[in-house]
Scaffold this motif. Sequence first.
Motif, PDB file in Angstrom:
ATOM      1  N   MET A   1       0.416  -1.345  -0.417  1.00 46.57           N
ATOM      2  CA  MET A   1       0.079  -0.216  -0.066  1.00 46.57           C
ATOM      3  C   MET A   1       0.601   1.030  -0.036  1.00 46.57           C
ATOM      4  SD  MET A   1      -3.332   0.680   0.629  1.00 46.57           S
ATOM      5  CE  MET A   1      -4.829   1.245   1.031  1.00 46.57           C
ATOM      6  N   GLU A   2       0.679   1.879  -1.002  1.00 46.28           N
ATOM      7  CA  GLU A   2       1.427   3.160  -0.776  1.00 46.28           C
ATOM      8  C   GLU A   2       0.112   4.132  -1.499  1.00 46.28           C
ATOM      9  OE1 GLU A   2       5.156   5.290  -4.362  1.00 46.28           O
ATOM     10  OE2 GLU A   2       3.276   3.399  -4.785  1.00 46.28           O
ATOM     11  N   ARG A   3       0.930   5.110  -0.430  1.00 43.03           N
ATOM     12  CA  ARG A   3       0.531   7.152   0.200  1.00 43.03           C
ATOM     13  C   ARG A   3       1.385   8.229  -0.783  1.00 43.03           C
ATOM     14  NH1 ARG A   3      -0.086  11.309   2.757  1.00 43.03           N
ATOM     15  NH2 ARG A   3      -1.462  12.589   3.524  1.00 43.03           N
ATOM     16  N   ILE A   4       0.697   8.788  -1.729  1.00 40.44           N
ATOM     17  CA  ILE A   4       1.514   9.707  -2.402  1.00 40.44           C
ATOM     18  C   ILE A   4       0.720  10.911  -1.801  1.00 40.44           C
ATOM     19  CG2 ILE A   4       1.845  10.708  -4.831  1.00 40.44           C
ATOM     20  CD1 ILE A   4       1.631   7.531  -5.597  1.00 40.44           C
ATOM     21  N   GLU A   5       1.293  12.038  -2.358  1.00 39.43           N
ATOM     22  CA  GLU A   5       0.544  13.498  -1.681  1.00 39.43           C
ATOM     23  C   GLU A   5       1.581  13.987  -2.431  1.00 39.43           C
ATOM     24  OE1 GLU A   5      -0.125  16.721   1.879  1.00 39.43           O
ATOM     25  OE2 GLU A   5       0.492  14.900   2.054  1.00 39.43           O
ATOM     26  N   LEU A   6       0.672  15.226  -3.975  1.00 39.86           N
ATOM     27  CA  LEU A   6       1.122  16.239  -4.279  1.00 39.86           C
ATOM     28  C   LEU A   6       0.314  17.451  -4.275  1.00 39.86           C
ATOM     29  CD1 LEU A   6       0.702  13.538  -7.525  1.00 39.86           C
ATOM     30  CD2 LEU A   6       2.658  13.997  -6.562  1.00 39.86           C
ATOM     31  N   HIS A   7       1.092  18.803  -4.282  1.00 38.94           N
ATOM     32  CA  HIS A   7      -0.131  19.490  -5.002  1.00 38.94           C
ATOM     33  C   HIS A   7       0.770  20.909  -6.116  1.00 38.94           C
ATOM     34  CE1 HIS A   7       0.429  19.461  -0.048  1.00 38.94           C
ATOM     35  NE2 HIS A   7       0.949  18.685  -0.422  1.00 38.94           N
ATOM     36  N   PHE A   8      -0.334  21.297  -6.134  1.00 42.97           N
ATOM     37  CA  PHE A   8      -0.473  21.554  -7.301  1.00 42.97           C
ATOM     38  C   PHE A   8      -0.775  23.004  -7.439  1.00 42.97           C
ATOM     39  CE2 PHE A   8      -0.912  17.422  -9.127  1.00 42.97           C
ATOM     40  CZ  PHE A   8       0.353  17.164  -9.234  1.00 42.97           C
ATOM     41  N   PRO A   9      -0.634  23.918  -8.168  1.00 44.76           N
ATOM     42  CA  PRO A   9      -1.133  25.537  -7.800  1.00 44.76           C
ATOM     43  C   PRO A   9      -2.706  24.714  -8.634  1.00 44.76           C
ATOM     44  CG  PRO A   9       0.922  25.850  -9.643  1.00 44.76           C
ATOM     45  CD  PRO A   9       0.606  24.213  -8.886  1.00 44.76           C
ATOM     46  N   ALA A  10      -3.128  26.333  -8.124  1.00 45.41           N
ATOM     47  CA  ALA A  10      -4.845  25.836  -8.278  1.00 45.41           C
ATOM     48  C   ALA A  10      -5.025  27.267  -9.039  1.00 45.41           C
ATOM     49  CB  ALA A  10      -5.965  25.668  -7.504  1.00 45.41           C
ATOM     50  N   SER A  11      -6.303  27.420 -10.368  1.00 45.58           N
ATOM     51  CA  SER A  11      -6.285  28.717 -10.526  1.00 45.58           C
ATOM     52  C   SER A  11      -7.857  28.513 -10.929  1.00 45.58           C
ATOM     53  CB  SER A  11      -5.912  28.894 -12.359  1.00 45.58           C
ATOM     54  OG  SER A  11      -6.238  28.158 -13.374  1.00 45.58           O
ATOM     55  N   GLY A  12      -8.104  27.844 -10.610  1.00 48.30           N
ATOM     56  CA  GLY A  12      -9.974  27.816 -10.676  1.00 48.30           C
ATOM     57  C   GLY A  12     -10.732  27.232  -9.097  1.00 48.30           C
ATOM     58  N   ALA A  13     -11.757  27.504  -8.869  1.00 50.42           N
ATOM     59  CA  ALA A  13     -12.475  27.401  -7.742  1.00 50.42           C
ATOM     60  C   ALA A  13     -13.716  26.409  -8.140  1.00 50.42           C
ATOM     61  CB  ALA A  13     -13.262  28.556  -6.759  1.00 50.42           C
ATOM     62  N   LEU A  14     -14.305  25.310  -7.841  1.00 47.84           N
ATOM     63  CA  LEU A  14     -14.918  24.715  -7.788  1.00 47.84           C
ATOM     64  C   LEU A  14     -16.554  24.894  -6.735  1.00 47.84           C
ATOM     65  CD1 LEU A  14     -14.433  21.703  -9.335  1.00 47.84           C
ATOM     66  CD2 LEU A  14     -15.165  23.174 -10.764  1.00 47.84           C
ATOM     67  N   PRO A  15     -17.830  24.909  -6.643  1.00 48.53           N
ATOM     68  CA  PRO A  15     -18.332  25.394  -5.804  1.00 48.53           C
ATOM     69  C   PRO A  15     -18.747  23.699  -4.565  1.00 48.53           C
ATOM     70  CG  PRO A  15     -20.553  25.134  -7.432  1.00 48.53           C
ATOM     71  CD  PRO A  15     -18.590  24.848  -8.060  1.00 48.53           C
ATOM     72  N   ALA A  16     -18.181  22.895  -4.917  1.00 40.54           N
ATOM     73  CA  ALA A  16     -19.571  21.854  -4.146  1.00 40.54           C
ATOM     74  C   ALA A  16     -18.471  20.583  -4.074  1.00 40.54           C
ATOM     75  CB  ALA A  16     -20.670  21.083  -4.767  1.00 40.54           C
ATOM     76  N   LYS A  17     -18.556  19.672  -2.810  1.00 39.76           N
ATOM     77  CA  LYS A  17     -17.816  18.258  -2.692  1.00 39.76           C
ATOM     78  C   LYS A  17     -18.650  17.411  -3.874  1.00 39.76           C
ATOM     79  CE  LYS A  17     -17.686  18.941   2.347  1.00 39.76           C
ATOM     80  NZ  LYS A  17     -18.331  18.135   3.760  1.00 39.76           N
ATOM     81  N   ALA A  18     -17.719  16.310  -4.353  1.00 38.51           N
ATOM     82  CA  ALA A  18     -18.284  15.500  -5.291  1.00 38.51           C
ATOM     83  C   ALA A  18     -17.607  13.948  -5.039  1.00 38.51           C
ATOM     84  CB  ALA A  18     -18.036  15.770  -6.633  1.00 38.51           C
ATOM     85  N   LEU A  19     -18.240  13.005  -5.216  1.00 33.70           N
ATOM     86  CA  LEU A  19     -17.306  11.489  -5.755  1.00 33.70           C
ATOM     87  C   LEU A  19     -18.004  11.301  -7.049  1.00 33.70           C
ATOM     88  CD1 LEU A  19     -16.447   9.031  -4.147  1.00 33.70           C
ATOM     89  CD2 LEU A  19     -19.687   8.200  -2.852  1.00 33.70           C
ATOM     90  N   ALA A  20     -16.967  10.030  -7.062  1.00 29.06           N
ATOM     91  CA  ALA A  20     -16.571   9.715  -8.430  1.00 29.06           C
ATOM     92  C   ALA A  20     -16.317   8.162  -7.865  1.00 29.06           C
ATOM     93  CB  ALA A  20     -16.699  10.719  -8.977  1.00 29.06           C
ATOM     94  N   GLY A  21     -17.017   6.704  -8.643  1.00 26.52           N
ATOM     95  CA  GLY A  21     -16.571   5.806  -8.336  1.00 26.52           C
ATOM     96  C   GLY A  21     -16.164   5.355  -7.038  1.00 26.52           C
ATOM     97  N   VAL A  22     -16.413   3.779  -7.214  1.00 29.23           N
ATOM     98  CA  VAL A  22     -16.135   3.348  -6.035  1.00 29.23           C
ATOM     99  C   VAL A  22     -14.752   2.355  -5.731  1.00 29.23           C
ATOM    100  CG1 VAL A  22     -18.719   3.074  -6.150  1.00 29.23           C
ATOM    101  CG2 VAL A  22     -17.142   1.238  -7.087  1.00 29.23           C
ATOM    102  N   VAL A  23     -14.278   1.958  -4.952  1.00 30.23           N
ATOM    103  CA  VAL A  23     -13.097   1.206  -5.169  1.00 30.23           C
ATOM    104  C   VAL A  23     -13.371   0.073  -5.239  1.00 30.23           C
ATOM    105  CG1 VAL A  23     -10.923   0.233  -3.185  1.00 30.23           C
ATOM    106  CG2 VAL A  23     -11.544   3.098  -3.289  1.00 30.23           C
ATOM    107  N   GLY A  24     -12.439  -0.799  -6.106  1.00 30.31           N
ATOM    108  CA  GLY A  24     -13.721  -1.846  -5.829  1.00 30.31           C
ATOM    109  C   GLY A  24     -11.548  -2.940  -7.418  1.00 30.31           C
ATOM    110  N   SER A  25     -12.047  -3.609  -7.471  1.00 30.20           N
ATOM    111  CA  SER A  25     -11.075  -4.998  -8.585  1.00 30.20           C
ATOM    112  C   SER A  25     -10.745  -3.928  -9.634  1.00 30.20           C
ATOM    113  CB  SER A  25     -11.568  -5.754  -8.884  1.00 30.20           C
ATOM    114  OG  SER A  25     -10.814  -6.437  -9.802  1.00 30.20           O
TER     115      SER A  25
END
Length: 99
Positions: free
Chosen positions: A1-25
């Motif tokens: 199991m690997e944990r990776i943390e990345l940081h990027f400059p952001a130039s936009g904003a989004l108004p809401a929380k969201a979820l896409a996909g499911v963990v599975g095979s």
Amino acid sequence: MERIELHFPASGALPAKALAGVVGSGDLEAIFQPAAGGKLQVIIRSSVDGGHQRWQHLFDRINAARPLPAGRLDINDFGATPGVARLRIEQVFEEASHV
């Protein structure tokens, strides 16, 4: 199991929380939480070790195609291909753009 943390400059904003996909095979879930500030923090938990460079390149390609939003993106990966990973990331950003 690997944990990776990345940081990027952001130039936009989004108004809401969201979820896409499911963990599975061979898939992953992407969870986006908007935040103030000019950066996107990406935290990846992957069942595949040694993927830092692959994830860095994927986000470099996404960032070249569209502005990244400010906030936090958690990705729980269970061996998704780069194509599936990009699809889920684009989906979560699209979903977060709707209020």
